[in-house]
Design an enzyme around this catalytic site. Structure first.
Site, PDB file in Angstrom:
ATOM      1  CG  ASP A  68      -1.806  -1.203   1.316  1.00 37.07           C
ATOM      2  OD1 ASP A  68      -2.601  -1.410   0.380  1.00 37.07           O
ATOM      3  OD2 ASP A  68      -1.700  -1.948   2.302  1.00 37.07           O
ATOM      4  CG  ASP A  70      -1.312   4.555   3.713  1.00 39.09           C
ATOM      5  OD1 ASP A  70      -2.123   4.115   2.872  1.00 39.09           O
ATOM      6  OD2 ASP A  70      -1.128   4.028   4.824  1.00 39.09           O
ATOM      7  CG  ASP A 134       3.133   3.642  14.505  1.00 39.02           C
ATOM      8  OD1 ASP A 134       4.033   4.099  13.770  1.00 39.02           O
ATOM      9  OD2 ASP A 134       2.384   2.708  14.149  1.00 39.02           O
TER      10      ASP A 134
END
Length: 393
Positions: A68, A70, A134
């Site tokens: 993916d 993003d 994170d």
């Protein structure tokens, strides 16, 4: 190497980020999805900044091809939506945009402020947005046009050193979003990044926070683990950290009380990982097969059931219902779980000729057997001799 400077409260220049050039990060441009580049170029043409962000940048740096891509930008969701006809705004509180190209979906979010913590929804700057990420290895921004990686948190060095460090302070990171504990374990395994004793202790200490997470989010994380090719290692670490009980409580209960089941279950997960690595197009039902095989095998004495000529429809109905409860809180698609149950039963010597009829019988059983979902998972009984193998459609 370039340096991005900002100013402090006194107006003096301060170093904010390191910028790695093409010759330093060595990201091959051909590994970047052309549609992601198209989105970024269009945002640039409209006067906005835009970057590939997070795990995709990490994967590109270590030489992997991301699944993916993003994207983050200073454009608001409404402005992004106006630029792309093939897009939709999702989310009520945390609004972002999905730009769709055929089967591919690109998530485009707006820089967020850190004023309300790492889960707030106020728009902000890139300098603020990075402090919401994170872990340092996921807090990198890549501009495919300039071919530069912007690193505020020494994430590139941590990738090279194989260490997992949180960006958000430990007293807040898991309180603000407990799912980060699952991701920490997953990243540690998949990137071979070591966690400090302090981080490991904090995860174990905070694991009960996962009890507040919705089944849909837990399902999303578990499916990523199942589909990632490292499920055996991740589950092993999650068990050690007392986290797996929130992803699969029934399986954890049996594992903690039955070493034989634990050994068989881990072997099945290893077989699942091999399937994922060798068959990228394997349907979800094939993967679920490995999650439920050992549990199903222990439900009854299958040889006796077959010898006594118990109805295959009845066996399917009971097994389907028990397996559905076993995988909770995960809620897989019905047809995929049906496929998995049928294939396990076939390997155990039970052929279900009419799964639709058997399913109706199972659903009827749910209505008449009150409180079925609250039953504890049964301990494994007699074990069939056959070992799990890749099911055939």
């Amino acid at each position: 190497m370039l340096i991005r400077y900002g100013t402090n409260k006194n107006g003096k220049p301060v170093k904010k980020a390191v910028i790695y050039t093409k010759d330093e990060h060595n990201i091959p441009h051909e590994k970047i999805d052309r549609n992601a580049v198209f989105i970024i170029n269009r945002l640039h043409d409209a006067g906005f900044s835009a970057y590939i962000v997070g795990g995709a940048v990490r994967d590109l740096i270590v030489g992997n091809t991301p699944k993916d891509f993003d994207i983050v930008t200073d454009a608001t969701p409404g402005k992004i939506k106006r630029l792309f006809r093939n897009s939709r705004i999702i989310g009520r509180r945390f609004r972002l945009v999905h730009v769709v190209f055929g089967q591919k979906i690109f998530e485009v979010s707006t820089f967020r402020s850190n004023e309300e913590g790492s889960v707030g929804n106020e728009f902000g700057s890139m300098d603020e947005d990075v402090l919401r990420r994170d872990f340092t290895i996921n807090a990198l921004y890549y501009d495919p046009v300039q071919e530069q990686v912007i690193d505020y948190v020494n994430g590139v060095k941590d990738i090279k050193k194989h260490v997992l460090k949180p960006v958000i302070p430990l007293d807040r990171i898991f309180v603000e979003d407990p799912v980060r504990m699952i991701r920490a374990i997953k990243y540690s395994v998949t990137t071979e990044a070591k966690m400090s004793r302090t981080l490991r202790h904090k995860i174990r200490q905070s694991s009960d926070l996962l009890s507040t997470i919705s089944p849909s989010r837990l399902t999303e994380e578990l499916l990523k683990i199942i589909n990632g090719g490292h499920s055996a290692e991740i589950v092993h670490e999650a068990l050690e950290a007392e986290v797996f009980m929130y992803l699969q409580p029934a399986a954890s209960h049996i594992i903690y009380t039955n070493k034989k089941f634990e050994a068989d279950y881990m072997k099945s997960l290893s077989a699942l990982d091999e399937l994922v690595k060798t068959d990228k197009d394997a349907r979800q039902g094939k993967k679920l097969y490995y999650l439920i095989y050992d549990f199903t095998k222990g439900l009854t004495d299958w040889e006796s059931e077959i010898k006594n000529k118990t109805s295959s429809s009845e066996l399917y109905a009971k097994t389907w219902r028990e397996c559905r409860n076993f995988v909770l809180p995960m809620n897989p698609q019905r047809k995929e779980l049906e496929f998995a149950v049928r294939m396990v039963l076939k390997d155990l010597g039970v052929n279900v000729s009419s799964p639709k009829k058997a399913r109706k019988k199972a659903e009827g059983g749910e209505k008449t057997e009150k409180g079925d979902n609250d039953k504890k998972s049964p301990k494994p009984g007699s074990k069939a001799k056959k070992k799990p193998q890749e099911p055939q459609a």
